[in-house]
Design a protein around this motif. Structure first.
Motif, PDB file in Angstrom:
ATOM      1  N   ILE A 192       0.828  -1.353  -0.012  1.00 37.78           N
ATOM      2  CA  ILE A 192       0.103  -0.024   0.098  1.00 37.78           C
ATOM      3  C   ILE A 192       0.882   1.159  -0.063  1.00 37.78           C
ATOM      4  O   ILE A 192       1.571   1.586   0.835  1.00 37.78           O
ATOM      5  N   TYR A 193       1.034   1.879  -1.005  1.00 41.56           N
ATOM      6  CA  TYR A 193       1.568   3.123  -1.118  1.00 41.56           C
ATOM      7  C   TYR A 193       0.675   4.389  -0.537  1.00 41.56           C
ATOM      8  O   TYR A 193      -0.457   4.378  -0.625  1.00 41.56           O
ATOM      9  N   MET A 194       1.243   5.158   0.258  1.00 47.29           N
ATOM     10  CA  MET A 194       0.791   6.279   0.788  1.00 47.29           C
ATOM     11  C   MET A 194       1.398   7.632   0.253  1.00 47.29           C
ATOM     12  O   MET A 194       2.492   7.687   0.642  1.00 47.29           O
ATOM     13  N   ASN A 195       0.459   8.612  -0.271  1.00 48.83           N
ATOM     14  CA  ASN A 195       1.103   9.730  -0.514  1.00 48.83           C
ATOM     15  C   ASN A 195       0.373  10.841   0.385  1.00 48.83           C
ATOM     16  O   ASN A 195      -0.668  11.140   0.087  1.00 48.83           O
ATOM     17  N   THR A 196       1.191  11.247   1.379  1.00 44.36           N
ATOM     18  CA  THR A 196       0.663  12.178   2.234  1.00 44.36           C
ATOM     19  C   THR A 196       0.431  13.715   1.518  1.00 44.36           C
ATOM     20  O   THR A 196      -0.485  14.487   2.295  1.00 44.36           O
ATOM     21  N   LYS A 197       0.928  14.102   0.466  1.00 46.69           N
ATOM     22  CA  LYS A 197       0.519  15.138  -0.021  1.00 46.69           C
ATOM     23  C   LYS A 197      -0.461  15.013  -1.049  1.00 46.69           C
ATOM     24  O   LYS A 197      -0.708  16.106  -2.037  1.00 46.69           O
ATOM     25  N   GLY A 198      -0.895  13.845  -1.289  1.00 48.36           N
ATOM     26  CA  GLY A 198      -1.678  13.622  -2.674  1.00 48.36           C
ATOM     27  C   GLY A 198      -3.093  14.223  -2.247  1.00 48.36           C
ATOM     28  O   GLY A 198      -3.477  14.451  -1.169  1.00 48.36           O
ATOM     29  N   ILE A 199      -3.707  14.681  -3.331  1.00 47.70           N
ATOM     30  CA  ILE A 199      -5.079  14.827  -3.432  1.00 47.70           C
ATOM     31  C   ILE A 199      -6.351  13.852  -3.038  1.00 47.70           C
ATOM     32  O   ILE A 199      -5.850  12.594  -3.142  1.00 47.70           O
ATOM     33  N   SER A 200      -7.177  14.299  -2.453  1.00 41.77           N
ATOM     34  CA  SER A 200      -8.273  13.616  -1.741  1.00 41.77           C
ATOM     35  C   SER A 200      -9.227  12.652  -3.021  1.00 41.77           C
ATOM     36  O   SER A 200      -9.143  13.230  -3.980  1.00 41.77           O
ATOM     37  N   SER A 201      -9.827  11.638  -2.682  1.00 42.35           N
ATOM     38  CA  SER A 201     -10.668  11.006  -3.697  1.00 42.35           C
ATOM     39  C   SER A 201     -11.801  12.153  -4.200  1.00 42.35           C
ATOM     40  O   SER A 201     -12.318  12.071  -5.188  1.00 42.35           O
ATOM     41  N   GLU A 230     -11.027   1.568  -3.206  1.00 41.25           N
ATOM     42  CA  GLU A 230     -12.399   2.026  -3.164  1.00 41.25           C
ATOM     43  C   GLU A 230     -12.810   3.079  -3.446  1.00 41.25           C
ATOM     44  O   GLU A 230     -13.620   3.891  -3.575  1.00 41.25           O
ATOM     45  N   HIS A 231     -11.869   4.032  -3.806  1.00 41.30           N
ATOM     46  CA  HIS A 231     -11.536   5.380  -4.451  1.00 41.30           C
ATOM     47  C   HIS A 231     -11.293   5.426  -5.567  1.00 41.30           C
ATOM     48  O   HIS A 231     -10.413   4.747  -6.176  1.00 41.30           O
ATOM     49  N   PRO A 232     -11.553   6.701  -6.655  1.00 40.91           N
ATOM     50  CA  PRO A 232     -10.993   6.914  -7.708  1.00 40.91           C
ATOM     51  C   PRO A 232      -9.311   6.991  -7.611  1.00 40.91           C
ATOM     52  O   PRO A 232      -8.897   7.826  -6.472  1.00 40.91           O
ATOM     53  N   ILE A 233      -8.442   6.889  -8.579  1.00 40.42           N
ATOM     54  CA  ILE A 233      -7.012   7.115  -8.367  1.00 40.42           C
ATOM     55  C   ILE A 233      -6.705   7.828  -9.636  1.00 40.42           C
ATOM     56  O   ILE A 233      -7.070   7.460 -10.736  1.00 40.42           O
ATOM     57  N   ILE A 234      -5.586   8.657  -9.474  1.00 42.47           N
ATOM     58  CA  ILE A 234      -5.089   9.326 -10.567  1.00 42.47           C
ATOM     59  C   ILE A 234      -3.407   8.708 -10.607  1.00 42.47           C
ATOM     60  O   ILE A 234      -2.666   9.014  -9.599  1.00 42.47           O
ATOM     61  N   LEU A 235      -3.092   8.264 -11.773  1.00 39.85           N
ATOM     62  CA  LEU A 235      -2.110   7.781 -11.983  1.00 39.85           C
ATOM     63  C   LEU A 235      -1.328   8.361 -13.288  1.00 39.85           C
ATOM     64  O   LEU A 235      -2.168   8.348 -14.311  1.00 39.85           O
TER      65      LEU A 235
END
Length: 238
Positions: A192-201, A230-235
């Motif tokens: 499980i990658y965690m991006n603390t600065k990433g945008i929310s779902s 369970e959420h949209p993801i941006i890659l």
């Protein structure tokens, strides 16, 4: 009674530190030490240590091997209830779309929960790669939902659901802009990658969301891996 209530705070004050309040202390006084392995894993690779996260990421409990379903199945309308793949639903790859409040839950052949996602105005669709033996539960108070055959491949924005790498998404290095990426690895421990600065779902559901490179982290996706989200993801492919 009134006099007693006035004196009570004074009595408690005299009791000083011996008074622990209405509820007893939960902290046992032992020194809290950091899990150095978990800290290093997060700092160096943006990965969470998965031990103890089985309740949050239920797919960690599953030993199922994903076949990488690419062919669309036969369209079916689901009323609230339970459905078995291979009996009620044909095996295949599907997309379900609705902005009505509902939930889709997928279990593997051993009844381990793989995916649970809430569908609503902000998370309107889910991709399901259904192998024989999987169970699908559909929960809603607002009618039915249609599972439509899906063969389309996605770029950058991935809906909630199940996405197999090498079949429905190219293997390689990506930049992750959303805040988490759960992966069931094909030949190693799940990650499980965690991006603390990433945008929310919630932000990710906005197609005009600004993607700032400094807020992305690098992730590796290998052929045969499966994203279960369970959420949209941006890659974004590098």
């Amino acid at each position: 009674m009134k006099r007693f209530s006035v004196l009570l705070p004074f009595v408690l004050l005299l009791m000083g530190c011996s008074f622990n309040g209405i509820m007893s202390e939960s902290y046992d006084g032992e020194k809290i030490t950091a899990d150095e392995e978990a800290v290093k894993l997060f700092e160096e690779e943006n990965l969470l240590k998965t031990e103890g996260l089985e309740s949050r990421y239920a797919f960690l409990n599953s030993n199922t091997e994903f076949a990488g379903v690419t062919e669309g199945g036969t369209e079916i309308t689901l009323q609230p209830g339970r459905y078995m793949t291979g009996e009620d639903i044909e095996s295949g790859r599907y997309i379900a779309q609705t902005d009505n409040a509902s939930a889709v839950v997928v279990y593997d052949e051993e009844d381990n929960r793989l995916l649970e996602t809430a569908l609503n105005h902000f998370n309107t669709e889910v991709v399901l790669e259904l192998q024989e033996g999987y169970r699908v539960d559909y929960v809603t108070r607002q009618g039915s939902i249609v599972l439509e055959s899906l063969t389309e491949q996605f770029e950058t924005m991935l809906p909630a659901g199940m996405h197999t790498i090498g079949e429905n998404l190219e293997a390689g290095t990506y930049t992750l802009y959303t805040n988490e990426l759960p992966i069931k690895r094909a030949d190693s421990e799940d990650e499980i990658y965690m991006n603390t600065k990433g945008i929310s779902s919630l932000t990710a559901s906005n197609t005009e969301a600004e993607l700032k490179p400094e807020y992305g982290i690098q992730v590796m996706l290998h052929e045969g891996d499966t994203i279960i989200t369970e959420h949209p993801i941006i890659l974004e492919k590098n």
